[in-house]
Scaffold this active site. Structure first.
Site, PDB file in Angstrom:
ATOM      1  CB  ILE A 185      -0.934  -0.001   1.219  1.00 61.86           C
ATOM      2  CG1 ILE A 185      -1.840  -1.242   1.195  1.00 61.86           C
ATOM      3  CG2 ILE A 185      -1.792   1.268   1.229  1.00 61.86           C
ATOM      4  CD1 ILE A 185      -2.798  -1.337   2.365  1.00 61.86           C
ATOM      5  N   PRO A 186       1.123   1.857  -1.158  1.00 58.97           N
ATOM      6  CG  PRO A 186       0.975   2.632  -3.358  1.00 58.97           C
ATOM      7  CD  PRO A 186       0.293   1.736  -2.364  1.00 58.97           C
ATOM      8  CB  CYS A 187       2.094   5.421   2.613  1.00 62.64           C
ATOM      9  SG  CYS A 187       3.207   4.310   3.485  1.00 62.64           S
ATOM     10  CG  HIS A 188       6.745   4.322  -1.376  1.00 62.99           C
ATOM     11  ND1 HIS A 188       6.019   3.178  -1.151  1.00 62.99           N
ATOM     12  CD2 HIS A 188       7.093   4.298  -2.700  1.00 62.99           C
ATOM     13  CE1 HIS A 188       5.940   2.477  -2.273  1.00 62.99           C
ATOM     14  NE2 HIS A 188       6.581   3.132  -3.226  1.00 62.99           N
TER      15      HIS A 188
END
Length: 219
Positions: A185-188
């Site tokens: 889950i690409p919060c970056h």
């Protein structure tokens, strides 16, 4: 009942958490929100401040992610930067002896897909996910899943994508910081409005490396 495994990664040890059908968590072992799991010792130095860190005399949070330039270009955050990381191939270290085959399959799929991601051979993850959170958090995390590899959004833009309006940017930022499944889950991929890195629960140097894998130069 959650099941857990440890895996190595180019960015440090990772704790995986699954149930019998889906991945529920992915944490670097020095994250401050690392779950307390028997058999897992938190790193002696934790990432206590997701906005902290300095490189070349500058706060890392002030660096920008720039698209369309080579990772080794002068001004990159890491002079030895490479978009493909070396992967230490190692089996899962299961933390429960009674881990069922169904949970093991989820954990193994996650390890395999991460290995492909580090090598630059995967941009979309396919393992089933089941993050645990409030309805608001779930809405934000789903919007994160819709941000493709190689793209970024601001917190306000993410709020609008989630159907919440830009005025919810602060609350959305809190939900992003509570993401239990890092990388996948690409919060970056979420940056400050001005394009700077801002913060990351796993540490800003890791955020920079993840963005470099996905084609950005950090400078």
């Amino acid at each position: 009942m959650p099941f857990h495994a440890l895996i190595p990664s180019p960015l440090g040890p990772i704790l995986l958490e699954s149930d019998e059908t889906s991945l529920r968590g992915l944490y670097f072992t020095d994250q401050r929100d690392l779950p307390q799991v028997p058999g897992v010792e938190a790193a002696p130095v934790k990432v206590s401040d997701p906005t902290a860190g300095r490189q070349d005399g500058r706060a890392i949070r002030s660096f920008r992610a720039v698209r369309g330039q080579t990772a080794g270009e002068s001004g990159a955050l890491f002079s030895e930067s490479r978009r493909v990381l070396q992967v230490e191939t190692a089996p899962l270290h299961l933390l429960q002896e009674n881990t069922p085959d169904s949970a093991l399959a989820v954990l193994e799929q996650t390890r395999r897909e991460l290995d492909e991601y580090w090598r630059g051979a995967r941009q979309v993850f396919e393992m089933p996910l089941a993050p645990q959170g409030t309805a608001f958090q779930q809405k934000v995390w789903q919007a994160l899943l819709d941000v493709p590899c190689g793209q970024t959004l601001s917190y306000g833009e993410l709020a609008e994508r989630a159907g919440l309006g830009a005025g919810h940017g602060r609350a959305v930022g809190t939900a992003v910081g509570s993401n239990p499944i890092s990388i996948i889950i690409p919060c970056h991929r979420i940056l400050a409005r001005n394009g700077t890195l801002n913060g990351y629960g796993g540490g800003l140097s890791r955020k920079a490396r993840l963005l470099e894998i996905e084609g950005f130069t950090i400078r």
